[in-house]
Write an enzyme that holds these catalytic residues in place. Sequence first.
Site, PDB file in Angstrom:
ATOM      1  N   THR A 120       0.855  -1.187   0.000  1.00  0.00           N
ATOM      2  CA  THR A 120       0.000   0.000   0.000  1.00  0.00           C
ATOM      3  C   THR A 120       0.890   1.236   0.000  1.00  0.00           C
ATOM      4  O   THR A 120       1.690   1.421   0.930  1.00  0.00           O
ATOM      5  CB  THR A 120      -0.896  -0.009   1.248  1.00  0.00           C
ATOM      6  OG1 THR A 120      -1.675  -1.199   1.203  1.00  0.00           O
ATOM      7  CG2 THR A 120      -1.805   1.208   1.288  1.00  0.00           C
ATOM      8  N   GLU A 150      -3.729  -4.499  -2.880  1.00  0.00           N
ATOM      9  CA  GLU A 150      -4.202  -5.754  -2.301  1.00  0.00           C
ATOM     10  C   GLU A 150      -5.267  -5.462  -1.250  1.00  0.00           C
ATOM     11  O   GLU A 150      -5.062  -4.622  -0.387  1.00  0.00           O
ATOM     12  CB  GLU A 150      -3.011  -6.499  -1.665  1.00  0.00           C
ATOM     13  CG  GLU A 150      -3.378  -7.847  -1.105  1.00  0.00           C
ATOM     14  CD  GLU A 150      -4.177  -8.681  -2.095  1.00  0.00           C
ATOM     15  OE1 GLU A 150      -3.683  -8.961  -3.194  1.00  0.00           O
ATOM     16  OE2 GLU A 150      -5.329  -9.025  -1.784  1.00  0.00           O
ATOM     17  N   LEU A 152      -6.779  -8.070   0.584  1.00  0.00           N
ATOM     18  CA  LEU A 152      -7.000  -9.233   1.451  1.00  0.00           C
ATOM     19  C   LEU A 152      -7.071  -8.806   2.909  1.00  0.00           C
ATOM     20  O   LEU A 152      -6.530  -7.766   3.304  1.00  0.00           O
ATOM     21  CB  LEU A 152      -5.894 -10.268   1.265  1.00  0.00           C
ATOM     22  CG  LEU A 152      -4.441  -9.907   1.612  1.00  0.00           C
ATOM     23  CD1 LEU A 152      -4.171  -9.897   3.090  1.00  0.00           C
ATOM     24  CD2 LEU A 152      -3.504 -10.866   0.920  1.00  0.00           C
ATOM     25  N   LYS A 223      -6.728   2.299  -3.012  1.00  0.00           N
ATOM     26  CA  LYS A 223      -6.369   1.535  -1.811  1.00  0.00           C
ATOM     27  C   LYS A 223      -6.445   2.412  -0.556  1.00  0.00           C
ATOM     28  O   LYS A 223      -7.041   2.033   0.456  1.00  0.00           O
ATOM     29  CB  LYS A 223      -4.970   0.938  -1.977  1.00  0.00           C
ATOM     30  CG  LYS A 223      -4.461   0.189  -0.774  1.00  0.00           C
ATOM     31  CD  LYS A 223      -5.316  -1.023  -0.429  1.00  0.00           C
ATOM     32  CE  LYS A 223      -4.935  -1.584   0.927  1.00  0.00           C
ATOM     33  NZ  LYS A 223      -5.796  -2.660   1.377  1.00  0.00           N
ATOM     34  N   ASN A 227      -9.340   1.892   2.542  1.00  0.00           N
ATOM     35  CA  ASN A 227      -9.034   1.670   3.955  1.00  0.00           C
ATOM     36  C   ASN A 227      -9.565   2.820   4.814  1.00  0.00           C
ATOM     37  O   ASN A 227     -10.065   2.599   5.918  1.00  0.00           O
ATOM     38  CB  ASN A 227      -7.528   1.483   4.164  1.00  0.00           C
ATOM     39  CG  ASN A 227      -7.125   0.046   3.917  1.00  0.00           C
ATOM     40  OD1 ASN A 227      -7.962  -0.784   3.568  1.00  0.00           O
ATOM     41  ND2 ASN A 227      -5.856  -0.270   4.103  1.00  0.00           N
ATOM     42  N   GLY A 272     -16.879  -1.614  19.098  1.00  0.00           N
ATOM     43  CA  GLY A 272     -15.915  -2.343  19.918  1.00  0.00           C
ATOM     44  C   GLY A 272     -14.834  -1.421  20.432  1.00  0.00           C
ATOM     45  O   GLY A 272     -15.067  -0.220  20.630  1.00  0.00           O
ATOM     46  N   CYS A 279      -2.494  -2.122   8.973  1.00  0.00           N
ATOM     47  CA  CYS A 279      -2.920  -1.310   7.818  1.00  0.00           C
ATOM     48  C   CYS A 279      -3.667  -0.045   8.188  1.00  0.00           C
ATOM     49  O   CYS A 279      -3.188   1.056   7.888  1.00  0.00           O
ATOM     50  CB  CYS A 279      -3.772  -2.171   6.890  1.00  0.00           C
ATOM     51  SG  CYS A 279      -2.820  -3.461   6.104  1.00  0.00           S
ATOM     52  N   ARG A 346       0.289  -6.469  15.402  1.00  0.00           N
ATOM     53  CA  ARG A 346       0.736  -5.107  15.108  1.00  0.00           C
ATOM     54  C   ARG A 346      -0.408  -4.117  15.348  1.00  0.00           C
ATOM     55  O   ARG A 346      -1.512  -4.310  14.853  1.00  0.00           O
ATOM     56  CB  ARG A 346       1.227  -5.020  13.653  1.00  0.00           C
ATOM     57  CG  ARG A 346       2.532  -5.783  13.459  1.00  0.00           C
ATOM     58  CD  ARG A 346       3.001  -5.747  12.014  1.00  0.00           C
ATOM     59  NE  ARG A 346       2.205  -6.584  11.135  1.00  0.00           N
ATOM     60  CZ  ARG A 346       2.453  -6.744   9.843  1.00  0.00           C
ATOM     61  NH1 ARG A 346       3.462  -6.117   9.271  1.00  0.00           N
ATOM     62  NH2 ARG A 346       1.688  -7.519   9.095  1.00  0.00           N
TER      63      ARG A 346
HETATM   64  P1  NAD Z   1       5.193  -7.686   6.525  1.00  0.00           P
HETATM   65  O1  NAD Z   1       5.965  -6.826   7.440  1.00  0.00           O
HETATM   66  O2  NAD Z   1       4.458  -8.879   7.070  1.00  0.00           O
HETATM   67  O3  NAD Z   1       6.114  -8.194   5.335  1.00  0.00           O
HETATM   68  C1  NAD Z   1       7.029  -7.385   4.660  1.00  0.00           C
HETATM   69  C2  NAD Z   1       8.217  -8.245   4.287  1.00  0.00           C
HETATM   70  O4  NAD Z   1       9.073  -7.515   3.416  1.00  0.00           O
HETATM   71  C3  NAD Z   1       9.081  -8.654   5.486  1.00  0.00           C
HETATM   72  O5  NAD Z   1       9.184 -10.074   5.520  1.00  0.00           O
HETATM   73  C4  NAD Z   1      10.426  -7.990   5.233  1.00  0.00           C
HETATM   74  O6  NAD Z   1      11.515  -8.752   5.697  1.00  0.00           O
HETATM   75  C5  NAD Z   1      10.407  -7.884   3.713  1.00  0.00           C
HETATM   76  N1  NAD Z   1      11.326  -6.879   3.144  1.00  0.00           N
HETATM   77  C6  NAD Z   1      11.530  -5.599   3.530  1.00  0.00           C
HETATM   78  N2  NAD Z   1      12.449  -5.011   2.757  1.00  0.00           N
HETATM   79  C7  NAD Z   1      12.835  -5.918   1.835  1.00  0.00           C
HETATM   80  C8  NAD Z   1      13.739  -5.909   0.758  1.00  0.00           C
HETATM   81  N3  NAD Z   1      14.439  -4.814   0.449  1.00  0.00           N
HETATM   82  N4  NAD Z   1      13.892  -7.022   0.029  1.00  0.00           N
HETATM   83  C9  NAD Z   1      13.191  -8.139   0.329  1.00  0.00           C
HETATM   84  N5  NAD Z   1      12.300  -8.209   1.341  1.00  0.00           N
HETATM   85  C10 NAD Z   1      12.122  -7.113   2.095  1.00  0.00           C
HETATM   86  O7  NAD Z   1       4.144  -6.702   5.819  1.00  0.00           O
HETATM   87  P2  NAD Z   1       2.707  -7.062   5.187  1.00  0.00           P
HETATM   88  O8  NAD Z   1       1.665  -7.094   6.251  1.00  0.00           O
HETATM   89  O9  NAD Z   1       2.864  -8.255   4.302  1.00  0.00           O
HETATM   90  O10 NAD Z   1       2.432  -5.759   4.325  1.00  0.00           O
HETATM   91  C11 NAD Z   1       3.176  -5.493   3.155  1.00  0.00           C
HETATM   92  C12 NAD Z   1       2.493  -4.368   2.403  1.00  0.00           C
HETATM   93  O11 NAD Z   1       1.166  -4.753   2.003  1.00  0.00           O
HETATM   94  C13 NAD Z   1       2.306  -3.087   3.222  1.00  0.00           C
HETATM   95  O12 NAD Z   1       2.431  -1.985   2.370  1.00  0.00           O
HETATM   96  C14 NAD Z   1       0.876  -3.187   3.704  1.00  0.00           C
HETATM   97  O13 NAD Z   1       0.304  -1.933   3.970  1.00  0.00           O
HETATM   98  C15 NAD Z   1       0.212  -3.838   2.517  1.00  0.00           C
HETATM   99  N6  NAD Z   1      -1.017  -4.581   2.833  1.00  0.00           N
HETATM  100  C16 NAD Z   1      -1.067  -5.346   3.948  1.00  0.00           C
HETATM  101  C17 NAD Z   1      -2.230  -6.066   4.227  1.00  0.00           C
HETATM  102  C18 NAD Z   1      -2.313  -6.903   5.472  1.00  0.00           C
HETATM  103  O14 NAD Z   1      -3.433  -7.294   5.822  1.00  0.00           O
HETATM  104  N7  NAD Z   1      -1.209  -7.205   6.136  1.00  0.00           N
HETATM  105  C19 NAD Z   1      -3.320  -6.014   3.355  1.00  0.00           C
HETATM  106  C20 NAD Z   1      -3.206  -5.244   2.207  1.00  0.00           C
HETATM  107  C21 NAD Z   1      -2.048  -4.524   1.939  1.00  0.00           C
END
Ligand code: NAD
Length: 464
Positions: A120, A150, A152, A223, A227, A272, A279, A346
């Site tokens: 995002t 995304e 999800l 996006k 949210n 709640g 996010c 988180r």
């Molecule tokens: P996360 O912290 O679980 O995963 C991010 C991953 O990226 C980590 O494993 C980290 O080690 C890796 N990373 C960071 N820098 C890197 C690099 N240079 N090379 C390779 N890997 C690297 O985060 P997430 O929850 O998966 O969210 C990721 C993105 O998706 C965010 O922008 C978030 O806002 C968005 N998003 C999240 C959700 C959700 O429900 N978690 C839903 C939609 C969108």
Amino acid sequence: MQITVVGSGYVGLVAASCLAELGHQVVCVDNDDRKIAVLQAGQVPIHEEYLADLLARHGGKNIRFSTSLTDSARNAQAVFIAVGTPQGDEGDADLSYVESVAQELASAVNGFMVIVEKSTVPVFTHDWIRKIMHINGAPADSFEVASNPEFLREGTAVRDFLYPDRIVIGVDSERAAAILREIYRPLTDGSYYERPDHIPERLGAPRPVPLIQTSAKSAELIKHASNAFLAMKISFINAVANICEAVGADVRQVCEGIGSDERIGRRFLNPGIGYGGSCFPKDLSAFSAVAHECGYEFRLLDEVMRINEEQRVRFLRKVKKALWTLRGKKLAVLGLAFKGGTDDIRESPAIALIRMLLKEGCEIRAYDPAAMERAREVLGAERITYADSPYEAANKADALLLLTDWPEFAKLDLRRLRTILAYPIVVDGRNLFDPATMAEHGFQYYSVGRPDVQVPARKAAVDP
Ligand code: NAD
């Protein structure tokens, strides 16, 4: 298609596994060596329904794991960026992880690739990625940058990915659009759903899946705006719940009345202790910062965030109302994750509230079906212990607090709970129980936006 997914967190790992499920050859990259070692060993680092099944099905075949972005991306037709975009010091999104991926990718371009923003990100990020690629030597005609936000939800991430409400592709060229359309074709033409081994359907998901094609800028905004709107719905109903409390009305009835208007809808009208997670908090803050930069003060968002913060403080007041003084009180806490179905803590309101309760001098015994290990890492062990079951947490506690909407909590044996709690007091931050049922079982019951149940509290008759 040959696809690289950068970042193997909640989004990257789910996206990579689902893309492998759709028949693509996927390499999932992360710069966290430990995470990649775990994945290469066939283990699953996060709790997400169906993820283990997909990894077992495709591991070593359609999906591989690597720490080397340049090697993995060299032959890719599409590279999805799914790294974190946390909140920066000024409330804006910290895009340094995205930037460093773009810098590395510039040296991996070999032929043509579409770089897809899955993380995002604020509007104009695609322009920045393009600039970073250029200044690091990637030829202009060797790549395109697209946005594919995304939607999800953690807890139902795999099914949300495979049965989405819509797929948004933000593209500024037909070449990039064609690649993205091809990637998602098994979902948009429905062929995936014909497969005998498809992951079970998500109820209510549209078929065929609509694919919305927009400019990259619009997709980035979609996006953030989605949210922000969802968070606004939560804060709105929390504010209404607060008025219900003040006048003695029942927010469930109010929700039914307003939610049955199809322009409003029933979903996300769940009062709640407020939203949390990785996010909404950061995305609202980032969207507000984007608006400010564009010269527009989006004050509505500031108010949504303020109501959300206040909701926790109001809950703490409810606990005090139920228990009077808190120092030395033994509290059972059910729920640590920011919502049911995930181990993600988180920005969890539950964690924030536990910190407040510990500060007040309470002793806490907590239980969560999936998030205890992660919670232990951040909360430590001082005046907090972790139980193996909800009943173990509740045993001899002065009150029971419900902080996460895990479905199994709503099915607890109330008779048993009534017997093992030292005092039959339940403070429910997720409205999991029916007040009338709680009254029948002899509980003092405090929830959100509904009248309190004030059965006189007596010490449990049976000492288990
Ligand atoms: P996360 O912290 O679980 O995963 C991010 C991953 O990226 C980590 O494993 C980290 O080690 C890796 N990373 C960071 N820098 C890197 C690099 N240079 N090379 C390779 N890997 C690297 O985060 P997430 O929850 O998966 O969210 C990721 C993105 O998706 C965010 O922008 C978030 O806002 C968005 N998003 C999240 C959700 C959700 O429900 N978690 C839903 C939609 C969108």
